[in-house]
Design an enzyme around this catalytic site. Structure first.
Site, PDB file in Angstrom:
ATOM      1  N   ARG A 157      21.223 103.567  15.734  1.00  0.00           N
ATOM      2  CA  ARG A 157      20.773 104.963  15.639  1.00  0.00           C
ATOM      3  C   ARG A 157      19.518 105.219  16.491  1.00  0.00           C
ATOM      4  NH1 ARG A 157      21.263 106.907   9.514  1.00  0.00           N
ATOM      5  NH2 ARG A 157      21.366 108.957  10.530  1.00  0.00           N
ATOM      6  N   PRO A 158      19.620 105.022  17.813  1.00  0.00           N
ATOM      7  CA  PRO A 158      18.476 105.289  18.688  1.00  0.00           C
ATOM      8  C   PRO A 158      18.159 106.786  18.752  1.00  0.00           C
ATOM      9  CG  PRO A 158      20.446 104.889  19.973  1.00  0.00           C
ATOM     10  CD  PRO A 158      20.817 104.612  18.553  1.00  0.00           C
ATOM     11  N   ILE A 159      17.041 107.112  19.392  1.00  0.00           N
ATOM     12  CA  ILE A 159      16.687 108.531  19.553  1.00  0.00           C
ATOM     13  C   ILE A 159      16.484 108.868  21.030  1.00  0.00           C
ATOM     14  CG2 ILE A 159      15.702 108.805  17.243  1.00  0.00           C
ATOM     15  CD1 ILE A 159      12.904 108.528  18.538  1.00  0.00           C
ATOM     16  N   ASP A 160      17.188 108.149  21.884  1.00  0.00           N
ATOM     17  CA  ASP A 160      17.027 108.355  23.336  1.00  0.00           C
ATOM     18  C   ASP A 160      17.368 109.785  23.757  1.00  0.00           C
ATOM     19  OD1 ASP A 160      19.678 107.200  22.543  1.00  0.00           O
ATOM     20  OD2 ASP A 160      20.197 107.799  24.578  1.00  0.00           O
ATOM     21  N   LYS A 177      22.007 118.452   1.492  1.00  0.00           N
ATOM     22  CA  LYS A 177      20.892 117.568   1.873  1.00  0.00           C
ATOM     23  C   LYS A 177      20.592 117.720   3.361  1.00  0.00           C
ATOM     24  CE  LYS A 177      21.733 113.076   2.681  1.00  0.00           C
ATOM     25  NZ  LYS A 177      21.316 112.602   4.037  1.00  0.00           N
ATOM     26  N   ASN A 178      21.640 117.674   4.187  1.00  0.00           N
ATOM     27  CA  ASN A 178      21.420 117.629   5.640  1.00  0.00           C
ATOM     28  C   ASN A 178      21.100 118.982   6.240  1.00  0.00           C
ATOM     29  OD1 ASN A 178      21.761 114.934   5.414  1.00  0.00           O
ATOM     30  ND2 ASN A 178      23.815 114.880   6.292  1.00  0.00           N
ATOM     31  N   ARG A 223      19.621 109.013  -2.899  1.00  0.00           N
ATOM     32  CA  ARG A 223      19.160 109.685  -1.668  1.00  0.00           C
ATOM     33  C   ARG A 223      19.956 110.962  -1.413  1.00  0.00           C
ATOM     34  NH1 ARG A 223      18.206 105.950   3.473  1.00  0.00           N
ATOM     35  NH2 ARG A 223      17.598 108.045   4.130  1.00  0.00           N
ATOM     36  N   ASP A 252      30.509 111.108   7.269  1.00  0.00           N
ATOM     37  CA  ASP A 252      29.898 110.998   5.934  1.00  0.00           C
ATOM     38  C   ASP A 252      30.931 111.042   4.815  1.00  0.00           C
ATOM     39  OD1 ASP A 252      26.877 112.889   6.747  1.00  0.00           O
ATOM     40  OD2 ASP A 252      27.549 110.869   7.247  1.00  0.00           O
ATOM     41  N   ILE A 264      31.805 107.096  14.936  1.00  0.00           N
ATOM     42  CA  ILE A 264      30.442 107.621  15.108  1.00  0.00           C
ATOM     43  C   ILE A 264      29.402 106.508  15.002  1.00  0.00           C
ATOM     44  CG2 ILE A 264      28.716 109.229  14.228  1.00  0.00           C
ATOM     45  CD1 ILE A 264      31.133 110.647  15.403  1.00  0.00           C
ATOM     46  N   CYS A 308      19.170 101.190  11.031  1.00  0.00           N
ATOM     47  CA  CYS A 308      19.352 101.332   9.585  1.00  0.00           C
ATOM     48  C   CYS A 308      20.653 100.613   9.253  1.00  0.00           C
ATOM     49  CB  CYS A 308      19.385 102.796   9.185  1.00  0.00           C
ATOM     50  SG  CYS A 308      20.976 103.560   9.387  1.00  0.00           S
TER      51      CYS A 308
END
Ligand code: EPZ
Length: 422
Positions: free
Chosen positions: A123-126, A22-23, A398, A306, A328, A118
């Site tokens: 889970r920022p995207i900085d 998936k990833n 998912r 995961d 994590i 989530c």
């Protein structure tokens, strides 16, 4: 909403195929935006997240055809569209933010809904945004969207403050069409990062160092479409190994990518599981008793986050105390209350969970909360006495395609019932 019912106790026996990762697939879907030529992605897993990404690609103007595991993406008309990843798609699947790099690099603009948090964390995207700014992008935050623009990105050196898989992948893709050379340091070393570099180089990019802590990308003027078969899913493989082990089964797991799973396989062997690599795949035999394990999730090649929930379920069946530390994500223990309702003995103390085993599990109704928590509940149902009923299994879908059909094929007593509001 569908439910999954499991009657526990059956030992799993037979052969099962690992699907495409998936990833890796999600990022290759994003990478297809870097060219105006069509790409074919084979062994693409038929997952909800892959279909969500296809909806985003179609929203951006791509022609999509997906059948029998082969996904064809034609991005030829993308430039004529508003290059926006809307909130309803990004909130559904956070990986949508990795269209930022390709859109900005190939079209000079992108408007992406901020993902928000989530279930497993903020889970920022900085790091993504800082990195794109380092390549010359103008970044503005307006009304919950990040708006990016650049005439042409310019290669630069960028050091990540923290290791981020998606950040590494976004920057790697953005740098492929930048002017000049980019050096990314303190990058993620996950196999899916390495796979993306392989795909991008097949498209005509010039990337070296993927899989190490420093990646160098020499910008080129154009990238071409590819025909690529996605690598096997190491997390699905790890999940299936635990299913075989805890049911005292004997299963051949076809295409298990053992070379990408050293940290996981080492812990599973420490627990007493018999693993025998063969030409056809990995043979797994469940021992009469399991030993406790201690682990801490870390960036690759450390133990993957995961697999944390699945290993926690294994620990509930081990003879002794296990300590599992999640380093994590800040909220990835939501499977604990549900496992305790099944009879487990788990105490959470900050970022660590103390698991005392073995505890006999007895089936009941449980709630899926996130993808990998759902996987641990399926595993629990396989060993719990009586019936376990999983609700909100859309979380499971998912990341695991038709898992009930595939587990049934190796002896699990499992079925899906649809349409109930649970
Ligand atoms: C990828 O998510 C995977 N998803 C996740 O798998 C996986 O758990 C994660 O990597 C870690 O291995 C895909 O590949 C689609 P990160 P990603 O950026 O890229 C923080 C699954 O179950 N961070 O490596 O979003 C972040 O909050 C999913 O298949 C920042 O602080 O993960 C987290 O604490 C779940 N700033 C840590 O870094 C940033 O700009 C690692 O996140 C980016 C991340």
């Amino acid at each position: 909403m569908d439910k999954i019912l499991i009657e526990g106790g059956a030992a799993l026996r037979g052969e099962i195929q690992v699907n495409g990762a998936k990833n890796a697939a999600l990022l290759i879907q994003c990478a297809s935006l870097l060219s105006h030529h069509p790409s074919t992605i084979r062994r693409c897993p038929p997952l909800t997240d892959v279909r969500t990404m296809n909806r985003l690609l179609a929203h951006l103007g791509c022609e999509i055809a997906f059948d029998d595991g082969a996904l064809r993406v034609d991005p030829g008309q993308v430039a004529q569209h508003d290059l926006e990843a809307p909130y309803d798609l990004v909130k559904t699947m956070r990986a949508s933010v990795t269209v930022m790099g390709p859109l900005l690099s190939r079209h000079g603009r992108a408007r992406i809904s901020l993902p928000g948090g989530c279930a497993i964390g903020a889970r920022p995207i900085d790091q993504h945004l800082r990195g794109l700014e380092a390549l010359g992008a103008k970044v503005e935050l307006n009304h919950g969207y990040v708006e990016l623009s650049a005439n042409r990105l310019v290669g630069n050196r960028f050091i990540f403050d923290k290791v981020t898989v998606g950040g590494t992948q976004n920057l790697m893709m953005a740098a492929t069409l930048a002017r000049g050379t980019t050096v990314l340091e303190n990058v993620a070393r996950e196999p899916e990062v390495r796979e993306l570099a392989i795909v991008l180089n097949k498209m005509g990019a010039k990337i070296s160092g993927a899989g190490t802590s420093t990646i160098e990308i020499e910008g080129v003027d154009e990238l071409f479409g590819i025909d690529h078969a996605v690598m096997p899913d190491r997390i699905e493989a790890g999940t299936l190994i635990i299913a075989a082990a805890i049911t005292k089964g004997d299963v051949l797991i076809r295409d298990a990518p053992v070379d990408d799973m050293h940290a996981v396989l080492s812990k599973l062997e420490d627990a007493g599981i018999l693993l025998e690599p063969t030409a056809a795949g990995l043979r797994v035999k469940g021992p009469e008793s399991l030993r406790p394990i201690d682990l801490e999730t870390r960036p690759h090649p450390g133990f993957p986050t995961d697999m944390q929930a699945q290993m926690m379920l294994l620990a509930t069946q081990a003879e002794g105390q296990s300590i599992i530390t999640e380093s994590i994500f800040e909220n990835r223990f939501m499977h604990v209350p549900e496992l305790n309702r099944l009879g487990a003995d788990i105490i959470v103390n900050g970022s660590s969970a103390i698991v005392r085993g073995p505890t006999p599990l007895s089936g009941t109704s449980v709630m899926c909360t996130d993808l990998r928590a759902s996987a641990s509940l399926v595993l629990a149902g396989l060993v719990a006495s009586g019936r376990t009923e999983l609700r909100r299994v859309y979380h499971l879908d998912r990341g695991y395609a038709s898992i009930e059909t595939r587990l049934k094929s190796i002896g699990a007593n499992i079925q899906r019932i649809g349409g109930d509001h649970g």
